[in-house]
Design an enzyme around this catalytic site. Structure first.
Site, PDB file in Angstrom:
ATOM      1  N   LYS A  11      32.385  -4.409  -4.671  1.00 30.24           N
ATOM      2  CA  LYS A  11      33.497  -4.959  -3.902  1.00 30.24           C
ATOM      3  C   LYS A  11      33.757  -6.425  -4.276  1.00 30.24           C
ATOM      4  O   LYS A  11      32.882  -7.090  -4.877  1.00 30.24           O
ATOM      5  CB  LYS A  11      33.179  -4.804  -2.412  1.00 30.24           C
ATOM      6  CG  LYS A  11      33.073  -3.335  -1.991  1.00 30.24           C
ATOM      7  CD  LYS A  11      32.917  -3.181  -0.486  1.00 30.24           C
ATOM      8  CE  LYS A  11      32.948  -1.706  -0.093  1.00 30.24           C
ATOM      9  NZ  LYS A  11      32.999  -1.529   1.384  1.00 30.24           N
ATOM     10  N   TYR A  51      41.151   4.755   1.593  1.00 30.72           N
ATOM     11  CA  TYR A  51      40.615   4.587   2.945  1.00 30.72           C
ATOM     12  C   TYR A  51      41.465   5.306   3.994  1.00 30.72           C
ATOM     13  O   TYR A  51      41.491   4.883   5.160  1.00 30.72           O
ATOM     14  CB  TYR A  51      40.472   3.093   3.274  1.00 30.72           C
ATOM     15  CG  TYR A  51      39.284   2.418   2.608  1.00 30.72           C
ATOM     16  CD1 TYR A  51      38.054   3.075   2.479  1.00 30.72           C
ATOM     17  CD2 TYR A  51      39.373   1.114   2.134  1.00 30.72           C
ATOM     18  CE1 TYR A  51      36.964   2.446   1.879  1.00 30.72           C
ATOM     19  CE2 TYR A  51      38.274   0.491   1.538  1.00 30.72           C
ATOM     20  CZ  TYR A  51      37.078   1.169   1.415  1.00 30.72           C
ATOM     21  OH  TYR A  51      35.988   0.546   0.835  1.00 30.72           O
ATOM     22  N   ASN A 114      30.090  -5.345   2.550  1.00 33.90           N
ATOM     23  CA  ASN A 114      28.824  -4.627   2.346  1.00 33.90           C
ATOM     24  C   ASN A 114      28.566  -4.232   0.878  1.00 33.90           C
ATOM     25  O   ASN A 114      27.933  -3.227   0.589  1.00 33.90           O
ATOM     26  CB  ASN A 114      28.751  -3.419   3.290  1.00 33.90           C
ATOM     27  CG  ASN A 114      29.903  -2.459   3.067  1.00 33.90           C
ATOM     28  OD1 ASN A 114      30.698  -2.647   2.149  1.00 33.90           O
ATOM     29  ND2 ASN A 114      29.980  -1.428   3.876  1.00 33.90           N
ATOM     30  N   HIS A 117      30.926   0.298  -2.590  1.00 32.28           N
ATOM     31  CA  HIS A 117      31.436   1.580  -2.102  1.00 32.28           C
ATOM     32  C   HIS A 117      30.738   2.668  -2.903  1.00 32.28           C
ATOM     33  O   HIS A 117      30.554   2.517  -4.110  1.00 32.28           O
ATOM     34  CB  HIS A 117      32.953   1.699  -2.320  1.00 32.28           C
ATOM     35  CG  HIS A 117      33.431   3.116  -2.163  1.00 32.28           C
ATOM     36  ND1 HIS A 117      33.686   3.663  -0.921  1.00 32.28           N
ATOM     37  CD2 HIS A 117      33.612   4.118  -3.066  1.00 32.28           C
ATOM     38  CE1 HIS A 117      34.034   4.933  -1.077  1.00 32.28           C
ATOM     39  NE2 HIS A 117      33.995   5.240  -2.371  1.00 32.28           N
ATOM     40  N   GLU A 128      37.739  10.728  -5.982  1.00 34.41           N
ATOM     41  CA  GLU A 128      37.697   9.277  -6.189  1.00 34.41           C
ATOM     42  C   GLU A 128      37.597   8.924  -7.674  1.00 34.41           C
ATOM     43  O   GLU A 128      38.191   7.947  -8.127  1.00 34.41           O
ATOM     44  CB  GLU A 128      36.525   8.672  -5.403  1.00 34.41           C
ATOM     45  CG  GLU A 128      36.782   8.733  -3.901  1.00 34.41           C
ATOM     46  CD  GLU A 128      35.663   8.145  -3.042  1.00 34.41           C
ATOM     47  OE1 GLU A 128      35.893   7.967  -1.843  1.00 34.41           O
ATOM     48  OE2 GLU A 128      34.567   7.872  -3.574  1.00 34.41           O
TER      49      GLU A 128
END
Ligand code: ADP
Length: 155
Positions: A11, A51, A114, A117, A128
């Protein structure tokens, strides 16, 4: 037991904090096999699809904005049960609750920020990988360490 491919995104916070090499090396050291890697600047449109399961949450736009704050590194990792192996390495979503030793438990103190992913199941992984990689960007190659990474009946 089957060989699987899974999507991992490093991220924007991971790039900003200079942790890209450190996180990639965790997957390498585990014995996973790198089949695709590129940097991308994500768009609101792509993230709304990625998302979609969060679209009714109050933090939906905030999460998308955070994912557009800098580029991401998109990767395809392969291995026996790779989807679960990578999710276990990542740890649970909330970095504050993630166990020490997991990526989120080691590098994150936030629910949102975090670090990684990781696809959560075979169907999501396939969808994905199609969303983030074009034809020809995922490369098939054989690791010469395979015979020392797995037993010969493990896939
Ligand atoms: P995961 O990334 O662990 O599969 P989700 O798919 O539920 O988790 O959520 C996607 C991302 O949205 C999370 O990684 C996190 O960045 C963010 N997120 C999820 N739930 C929350 C929350 N309650 N508060 C803030 N951010 C959240």
């Amino acid at each position: 037991m089957a060989r699987e491919k899974t999507l991992v995104l490093l991220k924007p916070g991971t790039l900003q904090r200079g942790l890209v090499g450190e996180i990639i090396s965790i997957f390498e050291r585990k014995g996973l096999h790198l089949c695709g890697l590129k940097m991308m600047q994500l768009t609101d449109e792509l993230l709304s699809e990625h998302y979609a399961h969060l679209s009714d949450k109050p933090f939906f736009q905030r999460v998308k904005d955070s994912m557009m704050a800098a580029p991401v590194v998109a990767m395809c990792w392969e291995g026996v049960d790779a989807i679960e192996v990578v999710r276990t390495l990542a740890g649970p979503t909330n970095g504050r609750a993630a166990a020490p030793g997991t990526i989120r438990g080691t590098y994150a103190v936030s629910f949102q920020e975090n670090i990684v992913h990781a696809s959560d199941g075979p169907e999501t992984a396939a969808a994905e990988l199609r969303r983030f990689f074009r034809e020809g960007e995922i490369l098939e190659w054989r690791s010469c360490a395979d015979a020392f990474t797995y037993a010969n009946d493990e896939g």
